[in-house]
Design an enzyme around this catalytic site. Structure first.
Site, PDB file in Angstrom:
ATOM      1  CB  VAL A 157      -0.883   0.024   1.278  1.00  0.00           C
ATOM      2  CG1 VAL A 157      -1.742   1.284   1.339  1.00  0.00           C
ATOM      3  CG2 VAL A 157      -1.737  -1.221   1.384  1.00  0.00           C
ATOM      4  CB  CYS A 158       2.244   3.736  -1.660  1.00  0.00           C
ATOM      5  SG  CYS A 158       1.762   3.816  -3.397  1.00  0.00           S
ATOM      6  CG  HIS A 159      -0.960   9.349  -1.815  1.00  0.00           C
ATOM      7  ND1 HIS A 159      -0.822  10.244  -2.845  1.00  0.00           N
ATOM      8  CD2 HIS A 159      -2.084   9.703  -1.169  1.00  0.00           C
ATOM      9  CE1 HIS A 159      -1.834  11.110  -2.811  1.00  0.00           C
ATOM     10  NE2 HIS A 159      -2.611  10.807  -1.797  1.00  0.00           N
TER      11      HIS A 159
ATOM     12  CB  ILE B 202      -4.125   5.335   1.495  1.00  0.00           C
ATOM     13  CG1 ILE B 202      -4.990   5.488   2.748  1.00  0.00           C
ATOM     14  CG2 ILE B 202      -3.459   6.643   1.136  1.00  0.00           C
ATOM     15  CD1 ILE B 202      -5.386   4.207   3.431  1.00  0.00           C
TER      16      ILE B 202
END
Length: 117
Positions: free
Chosen positions: A73-75, A103
């Site tokens: 997961v990242c931005h 996210i």
């Protein structure tokens, strides 16, 4: 032959997976601490900021369960995708998924209480 790239997963699919009877994946969040402070993932994650990889790279394999899928997961899903590619290059035999849209997509599709930035 193993995976050549992380399998994409939509935020709504990940939510269903996390709520299902199936074994939950390990969530690895590669965002920076300041990003987590703004919009933490609502659940348990292994936080491994890419900018600090020299501090955790040697212990990462021990932190991951080899028989449990990994969702990175990242931005927005770009850093996590590249990290997922790196994970797949390791001889660890992991099943790797990438949260498409990161996210930000989670906030839009699943949980609007998670702030967008």
């Amino acid at each position: 032959m193993g995976q050549s790239q992380p399998q994409p997963i939509q935020a709504s699919e990940l939510q269903k997976w996390l709520q299902s009877e199936q074994p939950s994946p390990q969530l690895v969040d590669v965002r920076e601490a300041a990003e987590l402070a703004i919009a933490p993932f609502p659940g348990a994650v292994l936080h491994r900021p890419l900018s600090q990889s020299n501090e955790w790279l040697t212990t990462l394999q021990a932190d991951l369960k080899p028989d449990q899928a990994v969702v990175v997961v990242c931005h927005a899903g770009v850093r996590s995708y590249h990290f997922g590619l790196w994970l797949l290059d390791q001889p660890w035999g992991l099943e790797v998924w990438n949260l498409e849209g990161g996210i930000d997509a989670w906030s839009l599709q699943v949980d609007p209480s998670v702030p967008r930035y």
